[in-house]
Design an enzyme around this catalytic site. Structure first.
Site, mmCIF file in Angstrom:
data_model
loop_
_atom_site.group_PDB
_atom_site.id
_atom_site.type_symbol
_atom_site.label_atom_id
_atom_site.label_comp_id
_atom_site.label_asym_id
_atom_site.label_seq_id
_atom_site.Cartn_x
_atom_site.Cartn_y
_atom_site.Cartn_z
ATOM 1 N N HIS A 122 -4.724 -8.326 10.655
ATOM 2 C CA HIS A 122 -3.364 -8.681 10.865
ATOM 3 C C HIS A 122 -2.797 -9.168 12.395
ATOM 4 C CE1 HIS A 122 -2.885 -7.595 6.579
ATOM 5 N NE2 HIS A 122 -3.990 -6.582 6.819
ATOM 6 N N ASP A 125 5.518 -4.519 12.656
ATOM 7 C CA ASP A 125 4.510 -5.486 13.177
ATOM 8 C C ASP A 125 4.639 -5.643 14.604
ATOM 9 O OD1 ASP A 125 2.870 -8.283 13.474
ATOM 10 O OD2 ASP A 125 1.969 -6.853 11.965
ATOM 11 N N ARG A 176 -9.823 11.986 0.534
ATOM 12 C CA ARG A 176 -9.669 12.408 1.952
ATOM 13 C C ARG A 176 -9.962 13.904 1.622
ATOM 14 N NH1 ARG A 176 -4.966 8.663 3.794
ATOM 15 N NH2 ARG A 176 -6.083 6.494 3.786
ATOM 16 N N GLY A 207 -13.706 -9.029 1.432
ATOM 17 C CA GLY A 207 -15.042 -8.922 0.902
ATOM 18 C C GLY A 207 -15.677 -10.493 0.818
ATOM 19 N N GLN A 209 -0.907 15.331 0.553
ATOM 20 C CA GLN A 209 -0.827 14.361 1.848
ATOM 21 C C GLN A 209 -0.013 15.150 3.023
ATOM 22 O OE1 GLN A 209 1.399 11.761 -0.889
ATOM 23 N NE2 GLN A 209 -0.104 10.174 -0.287
ATOM 24 N N ASP A 264 -7.912 -0.841 13.854
ATOM 25 C CA ASP A 264 -7.252 -1.068 12.466
ATOM 26 C C ASP A 264 -6.448 -2.186 12.141
ATOM 27 O OD1 ASP A 264 -4.476 0.271 10.917
ATOM 28 O OD2 ASP A 264 -6.576 0.844 10.125
ATOM 29 N N GLU A 311 -11.551 -3.569 11.656
ATOM 30 C CA GLU A 311 -11.308 -3.746 10.115
ATOM 31 C C GLU A 311 -10.790 -4.888 9.678
ATOM 32 O OE1 GLU A 311 -8.847 -1.713 6.787
ATOM 33 O OE2 GLU A 311 -7.965 -2.082 8.794
ATOM 34 N N ASN A 368 -1.606 -3.081 15.666
ATOM 35 C CA ASN A 368 -1.050 -3.944 14.682
ATOM 36 C C ASN A 368 0.454 -3.561 14.536
ATOM 37 O OD1 ASN A 368 -0.798 -6.304 12.877
ATOM 38 N ND2 ASN A 368 -0.402 -4.556 11.679
ATOM 39 N N ASP A 406 -9.908 4.234 2.682
ATOM 40 C CA ASP A 406 -9.150 3.268 1.723
ATOM 41 C C ASP A 406 -9.594 2.988 0.374
ATOM 42 O OD1 ASP A 406 -8.193 1.252 4.878
ATOM 43 O OD2 ASP A 406 -7.477 3.095 3.788
ATOM 44 N N TRP A 438 0.106 6.521 11.501
ATOM 45 C CA TRP A 438 1.406 6.314 11.671
ATOM 46 C C TRP A 438 1.721 6.425 12.825
ATOM 47 C CZ3 TRP A 438 3.422 9.203 6.379
ATOM 48 C CH2 TRP A 438 3.068 8.296 5.513
HETATM 49 C C1 ABC Z 1 0.155 5.019 1.940
HETATM 50 C C2 ABC Z 1 0.033 5.985 0.843
HETATM 51 C C3 ABC Z 1 -0.730 5.014 -0.423
HETATM 52 C C4 ABC Z 1 0.104 3.810 -0.514
HETATM 53 C C5 ABC Z 1 0.572 2.994 0.589
HETATM 54 C C6 ABC Z 1 1.407 2.047 0.461
HETATM 55 O O1 ABC Z 1 1.099 3.925 1.609
HETATM 56 O O2 ABC Z 1 -0.858 6.841 1.418
HETATM 57 O O3 ABC Z 1 -1.079 5.803 -1.291
HETATM 58 O O4 ABC Z 1 -0.538 2.858 -1.360
HETATM 59 C C7 ABC Z 1 -2.372 4.185 6.367
HETATM 60 C C8 ABC Z 1 -2.961 5.653 5.576
HETATM 61 C C9 ABC Z 1 -2.632 5.393 4.141
HETATM 62 C C10 ABC Z 1 -1.072 4.819 4.071
HETATM 63 C C11 ABC Z 1 -0.845 3.614 4.768
HETATM 64 C C12 ABC Z 1 0.537 2.910 4.737
HETATM 65 O O5 ABC Z 1 -1.247 3.742 6.078
HETATM 66 O O6 ABC Z 1 -4.172 5.802 5.826
HETATM 67 O O7 ABC Z 1 -2.575 6.634 3.580
HETATM 68 O O8 ABC Z 1 -0.881 4.505 2.714
HETATM 69 O O9 ABC Z 1 1.345 4.015 5.045
HETATM 70 C C13 ABC Z 1 -5.740 0.276 7.328
HETATM 71 C C14 ABC Z 1 -6.540 1.681 7.384
HETATM 72 C C15 ABC Z 1 -5.706 2.534 6.530
HETATM 73 C C16 ABC Z 1 -4.018 2.595 7.086
HETATM 74 C C17 ABC Z 1 -3.517 1.317 7.550
HETATM 75 C C18 ABC Z 1 -2.255 1.228 7.934
HETATM 76 C C19 ABC Z 1 -4.468 0.129 7.500
HETATM 77 O O10 ABC Z 1 -7.629 1.552 7.051
HETATM 78 O O11 ABC Z 1 -6.199 3.988 6.103
HETATM 79 O O12 ABC Z 1 -3.322 3.167 6.019
HETATM 80 O O13 ABC Z 1 -2.354 1.787 9.277
HETATM 81 C C20 ABC Z 1 -4.764 -3.748 3.686
HETATM 82 C C21 ABC Z 1 -4.935 -3.937 5.241
HETATM 83 C C22 ABC Z 1 -6.188 -2.977 5.888
HETATM 84 C C23 ABC Z 1 -5.382 -1.484 5.555
HETATM 85 C C24 ABC Z 1 -5.180 -1.366 4.007
HETATM 86 C C25 ABC Z 1 -4.992 0.003 3.507
HETATM 87 O O14 ABC Z 1 -4.344 -2.397 3.397
HETATM 88 O O15 ABC Z 1 -5.593 -5.217 5.419
HETATM 89 O O16 ABC Z 1 -6.064 -3.032 7.192
HETATM 90 N N1 ABC Z 1 -6.221 -0.355 5.925
HETATM 91 C C26 ABC Z 1 -6.634 -6.648 -0.340
HETATM 92 C C27 ABC Z 1 -6.248 -7.054 1.101
HETATM 93 C C28 ABC Z 1 -6.460 -6.324 2.125
HETATM 94 C C29 ABC Z 1 -5.832 -5.043 1.930
HETATM 95 C C30 ABC Z 1 -6.357 -4.474 0.634
HETATM 96 C C31 ABC Z 1 -5.749 -3.070 0.154
HETATM 97 O O17 ABC Z 1 -6.387 -5.130 -0.442
HETATM 98 O O18 ABC Z 1 -6.956 -8.497 1.479
HETATM 99 O O19 ABC Z 1 -5.925 -6.861 3.577
HETATM 100 O O20 ABC Z 1 -6.055 -4.010 2.962
HETATM 101 O O21 ABC Z 1 -4.488 -3.113 0.220
HETATM 102 C C32 ABC Z 1 -11.299 -7.363 -2.346
HETATM 103 C C33 ABC Z 1 -10.930 -8.335 -1.342
HETATM 104 C C34 ABC Z 1 -10.108 -7.806 -0.414
HETATM 105 C C35 ABC Z 1 -8.820 -7.087 -0.919
HETATM 106 C C36 ABC Z 1 -9.275 -6.003 -1.782
HETATM 107 C C37 ABC Z 1 -8.555 -5.129 -2.704
HETATM 108 O O22 ABC Z 1 -10.476 -6.456 -3.023
HETATM 109 O O23 ABC Z 1 -12.165 -9.057 -0.716
HETATM 110 O O24 ABC Z 1 -9.438 -9.020 0.362
HETATM 111 O O25 ABC Z 1 -8.141 -6.465 -0.105
HETATM 112 O O26 ABC Z 1 -12.593 -7.560 -3.147
#
Ligand code: ABC
Length: 538
Positions: free
Chosen positions: A228, A193, A365, A252, A56, A224, A248, A143, A318, A105
């Protein structure tokens, strides 16, 4: 009387504006290759064995290494790229989740991320893409910012007033207000936020995005964590940006996701409902829910404002790679054909064309360079799908805007028709099977069609039926009337688009006949202008 400088800057800003104001309609015919900037290509002389996803941390990809390796993307027929966020990220000790190699970040968004290059490097990448007739989509995070503590060191951010942030609370996904005002991330890495309801924040973000788009000639934005942010923030923000906005919305469910597309919110969103249905339909082993996929297609046509500009994907940063969820390559090939031949803008995540199989973040990745950018089976399929789609977009009329329809579904297959193209898709997998599927098309008997993926001739049978045998395994089939392939360059047909597509043509441009002002035209116009000013002694 306006001064010469004012007139000059007015005119030059007009050119910048006109050069990059790509609209949803101009994006509709595009095909996007998504890149994690740090993981696409290495600079000359770098150690190709050093990158390990589990670490990472940064592996060395930059805007310059993307620019000097665009042929691999353009030769596959893509007409746009989506790159990681370009703004300054957290600078500090490694966190529990490593370093911000992914670019999400945020620290001070008014600064660029020096890990990926300089402003000139980003401009050079944008200019080179435009020289090739390709578009640049940039990932934008408004966001939230990032912090290793709950109390913020405000001086390190673009917004430096406490009230420009919502107070800390963890996101409760069952509550919309919490989803929009609480903090993503967790207590190891906080994502404070930003208060996007605050007027100062709204104005500052509007000016910031307008300048960023104009300075780097950006053609579109991936937004992104769009769900939210309060929906009414987006029309103003995207209005200021003046370009296509794809949000984004990680959801689903069709009804709740569809609420985010339209004049009240965004031009487009990433099509998570389709992704979820493709996984349920095509993964092997899997639920094989083809009727569910047909249902999502029908519901989407009913509820989404415009399915034609949604982002169709099978992978991203993701979710686990497709091959991690479904090993049989035919499952991805069929699902990918659906994404390309249905309504929406196809998006391929780097490495998908090479059959990468990483699991969840961070293992999805992987660096691309160990693949040697090979002309793999997946790469060849993507190239053919793009060539066909670019031809349908630029060399025919009506395909792009004709809504997809489902012709048949069965437990092992689904057939769709868009324009005059029929795609017969299955989840039976690679092993040859003594089974077949009959697809009823509106075509006349004995119409000569070609399967684009094998270039085999297919004659339409009685009642417009085409019978697909799976004696060679569950390969996707795309049928196009032979007579309509003139100019496509496919299956032995001459090409009228080839020359254009590798140089200046952009899928949108051909249709709308808009040519980007190249550097030459701009400078000629500039000279005329300054001459004019001189003569008029303004
Ligand atoms: C880091 C670590 C991860 C650790 C996490 C807590 O912290 O690397 O291992 O699990 C960036 C980085 C990540 C980093 C995060 C946090 O920041 O790329 O490596 O993870 O520090 C966006 C981007 C994503 C980015 C962020 C934050 C946001 O694409 O790359 O991460 O800037 C939520 C958000 C979404 C976000 C995603 C990661 O989390 O909404 O914007 N992505 C449900 C919720 C969703 C949620 C999803 C995943 O779970 O509804 O809102 O997304 O947590 C379907 C349903 C969905 C459901 C899914 C799981 O199942 O219809 O609603 O989604 O069937």
């Amino acid at each position: 009387m306006i001064t010469s400088l004012a007139l000059l800057s007015l005119l030059s800003s007009f050119f910048v504006l006109s050069a990059s104001a790509a609209t949803a309609d101009q994006w509709r015919g595009r095909s996007i290759y998504q890149i994690i900037t740090d993981r696409y290509a290495l600079p000359e002389g770098a150690d190709p064995t050093a990158c390990n996803t589990a670490d990472q941390t940064w592996c060395g990809g930059t805007w310059n290494t993307i620019r000097s390796n665009l042929d691999y993307i353009q030769n596959a027929g893509f007409t746009a790229i989506w790159i990681s966020p370009v703004n300054q990220n957290y600078i500090g000790p490694r966190t529990a989740y490593g370093d911000p190699y992914h670019g999400y970040w945020m620290a001070d968004v008014s600064q660029l991320n020096a890990k990926f290059g300089t402003a000139d490097d980003l401009k050079a990448l944008s200019d080179e893409l435009h020289r090739r007739g390709m578009y640049l989509m940039v990932d934008i995070v408004v966001n939230n910012v990032m912090s290793t503590t709950q109390s913020l060191n405000l001086s390190s951010y673009f917004f430096q007033m406490q009230n420009e942030y919502h107070p800390y609370c963890p996101v409760d996904y069952s509550n919309l207000t919490s989803e929009q005002n609480c903090w993503l991330g967790d207590t190891k890495v906080y994502l404070p936020d930003v208060n996007t309801q605050d007027a100062t924040v709204v104005d500052a973000y509007g000016t910031w995005i307008q300048q960023l788009v104009q300075t780097f000639n950006i053609d579109g934005l991936r937004l992104d964590a769009a769900k939210h942010v309060n929906a009414d923030f987006w029309p103003g923000f995207c209005g200021k940006a003046g370009v296509f906005c794809m949000g984004e919305v990680y959801d689903g469910d069709v009804p709740s996701a569809a609420a985010w597309q339209g004049p009240q919110a965004l031009d487009s969103i990433l099509n998570y409902p389709l992704y979820t249905a493709l996984i349920a339909g095509f993964t092997i082993p899997g639920p094989g829910n083809m009727s569910g996929l047909a249902e999502v297609v029908a519901q989407s046509k009913e509820l989404f404002h415009d399915t034609g500009v949604l982002g169709n994907f099978l992978e991203n940063q993701d979710v686990p790679r497709w091959h991690n969820q479904s090993v049989d390559p035919q499952s991805m090939y069929n699902a990918m054909t659906f994404a390309f031949m249905s309504d929406g803008i196809p998006i391929v995540y780097y490495g998908q064309e090479q059959g990468f199989s990483g699991g969840s973040d961070p293992y999805n990745r992987e660096p691309l360079w160990p693949s040697n950018y090979a002309n793999s089976t997946g790469y060849q399929l993507v190239t053919t799908l793009n060539q066909l789609r670019n031809f349908l977009v630029n060399g025919t009329t009506g395909w792009l805007t004709s809504p997809v329809q489902v012709l048949t579904t069965s437990p092992n297959g689904i057939s769709i028709m868009k324009g005059n193209v029929v795609s017969v898709l299955t989840n039976i997998g690679s092993p040859p099977a003594n089974t077949s599927v009959a697809v009823y098309t509106p075509w006349d008997n004995s119409l000569a069609t070609i399967d684009i993926l094998t270039c085999r001739q297919w004659a339409v049978g009685s009642n417009g039926t085409v019978e697909v045998q799976y004696t060679k395994g569950g390969v996707p089939v795309i049928l196009v009337p032979d007579s309509q392939l003139d100019g496509s360059g496919l299956c032995g047909h001459a090409t009228t688009l080839q020359a254009k597509s590798t140089t200046s043509l952009s899928s949108g441009a051909a249709d709308l006949g808009i040519q980007r002002p190249t550097a030459i035209t701009t400078s000629i116009l500039f000279v005329i202008l300054s001459l004019g000013l001189f003569m008029f002694n303004v």
